[in-house]
Design a protein around this motif. Structure first.
Motif, mmCIF file in Angstrom:
data_model
loop_
_atom_site.group_PDB
_atom_site.id
_atom_site.type_symbol
_atom_site.label_atom_id
_atom_site.label_comp_id
_atom_site.label_asym_id
_atom_site.label_seq_id
_atom_site.Cartn_x
_atom_site.Cartn_y
_atom_site.Cartn_z
ATOM 1 N N GLU A 1 -17.652 31.901 18.992
ATOM 2 C CA GLU A 1 -16.917 32.461 20.139
ATOM 3 C C GLU A 1 -15.434 32.677 19.783
ATOM 4 O O GLU A 1 -14.810 33.609 20.279
ATOM 5 C CB GLU A 1 -17.095 31.562 21.360
ATOM 6 C CG GLU A 1 -18.542 31.656 21.851
ATOM 7 C CD GLU A 1 -18.841 30.925 23.142
ATOM 8 O OE1 GLU A 1 -19.850 31.253 23.773
ATOM 9 O OE2 GLU A 1 -18.092 30.001 23.501
ATOM 10 N N ARG B 1 -14.456 33.498 16.722
ATOM 11 C CA ARG B 1 -14.481 34.725 15.887
ATOM 12 C C ARG B 1 -14.531 35.965 16.777
ATOM 13 O O ARG B 1 -13.884 36.969 16.502
ATOM 14 C CB ARG B 1 -15.712 34.701 14.967
ATOM 15 C CG ARG B 1 -15.489 33.940 13.672
ATOM 16 C CD ARG B 1 -16.556 34.278 12.640
ATOM 17 N NE ARG B 1 -17.898 33.893 13.077
ATOM 18 C CZ ARG B 1 -18.405 32.680 12.936
ATOM 19 N NH1 ARG B 1 -17.698 31.722 12.378
ATOM 20 N NH2 ARG B 1 -19.627 32.399 13.335
ATOM 21 N N ARG B 2 -15.317 35.879 17.860
ATOM 22 C CA ARG B 2 -15.421 37.026 18.770
ATOM 23 C C ARG B 2 -14.063 37.323 19.414
ATOM 24 O O ARG B 2 -13.650 38.477 19.509
ATOM 25 C CB ARG B 2 -16.460 36.741 19.856
ATOM 26 C CG ARG B 2 -16.630 37.906 20.818
ATOM 27 C CD ARG B 2 -17.674 37.629 21.861
ATOM 28 N NE ARG B 2 -17.326 36.426 22.619
ATOM 29 C CZ ARG B 2 -18.197 35.766 23.375
ATOM 30 N NH1 ARG B 2 -19.449 36.179 23.451
ATOM 31 N NH2 ARG B 2 -17.834 34.705 24.047
ATOM 32 N N SER C 1 -11.803 38.940 16.902
ATOM 33 C CA SER C 1 -12.171 40.345 16.646
ATOM 34 C C SER C 1 -11.663 41.235 17.778
ATOM 35 O O SER C 1 -11.368 42.402 17.578
ATOM 36 C CB SER C 1 -13.693 40.474 16.506
ATOM 37 O OG SER C 1 -14.313 40.411 17.765
ATOM 38 N N ARG C 2 -11.535 40.692 18.985
ATOM 39 C CA ARG C 2 -11.009 41.439 20.134
ATOM 40 C C ARG C 2 -9.521 41.718 19.949
ATOM 41 O O ARG C 2 -9.024 42.767 20.316
ATOM 42 C CB ARG C 2 -11.242 40.604 21.390
ATOM 43 C CG ARG C 2 -11.272 41.387 22.665
ATOM 44 C CD ARG C 2 -11.725 40.522 23.809
ATOM 45 N NE ARG C 2 -13.182 40.454 23.885
ATOM 46 C CZ ARG C 2 -13.845 39.574 24.613
ATOM 47 N NH1 ARG C 2 -13.197 38.668 25.296
ATOM 48 N NH2 ARG C 2 -15.156 39.601 24.669
ATOM 49 N N ARG C 3 -8.822 40.737 19.373
ATOM 50 C CA ARG C 3 -7.367 40.863 19.211
ATOM 51 C C ARG C 3 -6.970 41.739 18.018
ATOM 52 O O ARG C 3 -5.956 42.390 18.046
ATOM 53 C CB ARG C 3 -6.744 39.471 19.034
ATOM 54 C CG ARG C 3 -6.565 38.710 20.341
ATOM 55 C CD ARG C 3 -5.593 37.578 20.156
ATOM 56 N NE ARG C 3 -6.098 36.577 19.239
ATOM 57 C CZ ARG C 3 -6.836 35.529 19.630
ATOM 58 N NH1 ARG C 3 -7.151 35.378 20.893
ATOM 59 N NH2 ARG C 3 -7.247 34.641 18.764
ATOM 60 N N LYS C 4 -7.824 41.745 16.959
ATOM 61 C CA LYS C 4 -7.463 42.461 15.716
ATOM 62 C C LYS C 4 -7.308 43.956 15.950
ATOM 63 O O LYS C 4 -8.061 44.554 16.675
ATOM 64 C CB LYS C 4 -8.552 42.220 14.656
ATOM 65 C CG LYS C 4 -8.272 40.989 13.810
ATOM 66 C CD LYS C 4 -9.363 40.789 12.772
ATOM 67 C CE LYS C 4 -9.276 39.422 12.156
ATOM 68 N NZ LYS C 4 -10.449 39.108 11.343
#
Lengths: 249, 46
Positions: free
Chosen positions: B37, B39-40, B43-46
């Motif tokens: 969670e 990592r998810r 990935s949203r912020r990147k």
């Protein structure tokens, strides 16, 4: 049922249930084991080793129940194409394998003082060992399919075919001569004295709650990984398209 | 010569293996869920 096929809706429910199931399962299991440990007297034939019943039977129930859940999820996936069915089957496989393994190990340890041997190649023990190998094969297959991004329908067929072993385990002590005792608890009937039965049922409940919590946690992990991977892939594609467009200009 | 077995040694061994296995499974599942969670969210912020 299709109402819960939406992963976002499922995640909302799973967030509510994961921790209560894990913590509740641990507490109920601990209480049940203390209850059984302190209240159950030594058995006339098995002596103090009867205490192993409170961990061996829940492990056997969850090992077999886990594969039954995989088979049901596989059927749902093949017939209704429910998007969460494959994920739930994958999530059940690891805890199912762990409990099948614990059932075999605790049974073997129990067998040494009561039967005089760690292992015999009879119907019950062998079919339970086959179940553990089925779990390991299923985990390897689903991991390989997920890595390659392939369809999980092959795993679903494997899950359904493997279910043939569950009734074989259940009936093995009836069909073949075995050192293992016949079923002590059948539908609506029990040959176990209440002094062992009630802590045993509490232990089965506790381990089952814990199993449910682990399955929810694993489903959340699989879904989060899939969402993160999809998001990163989309971003990479967008960046590639933007670079191509700049090159054209 | 008859072999004498202390039943409680077997009980302790079975409980130790079962409890270590179950707690490891629960802890590992919870930790891998939290990591996935995280990592998810990253990935949203990147």
């Amino acid at each position: 049922m299709h109402g819960y096929a939406n992963p976002a809706r499922f995640l909302k429910i799973a967030r509510w249930f994961t921790m209560p199931l894990l913590v509740g399962g641990l507490l109920v299991t601990a209480a049940a084991l203390v209850w059984g440990w302190t209240s159950a007297p030594p058995d006339r034939l098995m002596g103090d080793s009867v205490k192993i019943l409170f961990i061996h039977l829940p492990a056997a129930w969850l090992g077999m129940g886990g594969w039954t859940a995989i088979a049901i999820a596989s059927l749902v996936e093949l017939v209704w194409r429910h998007p969460l069915a494959a994920i739930s089957a994958r999530a059940v496989a690891v805890p199912g394998a762990v409990f099948a393994f614990l059932c075999l190990v605790t049974g073997s340890i129990w067998g040494r003082p009561t039967w005089g041997t760690w292992w015999v190649w009879d119907g019950r023990l062998t079919s339970m060992l086959v179940l553990l190998f089925l779990y390991l094969g299923y985990i390897a297959l689903t991991n390989a399919l997920a890595r390659e991004g392939s369809s999980s329908r092959i795993a679903a067929i494997f899950g359904l075919v493997g279910a043939i072993n569950v009734p074989i385990i259940n009936r093995s002590v009836v069909w073949w001569n075995s050192l293992h005792q016949p079923a002590s608890i059948t539908m609506g009937n029990s040959a176990i004295d209440p002094v062992y039965l009630y802590p045993l049922l509490a232990s089965v409940l506790g381990f089952s709650l814990l199993f449910g919590g682990v399955v929810f946690a694993r489903m959340r992990a699989i879904l989060a990984d899939a969402q993160a991977e999809a998001r990163l892939r989309r971003k990479a594609q967008k960046a590639e398209l933007a670079q191509t467009a700049r090159g054209d200009a | 010569m008859r072999e004498t077995l202390d039943m409680m040694d077997f009980v302790y061994a079975a409980y130790a293996i079962c409890l270590v296995g179950t707690l490891t499974l629960a802890g590992w599942s919870f930790a891998s869920m939290r990591a996935a969670e995280k990592r998810r969210e990253e990935s949203r912020r990147k």
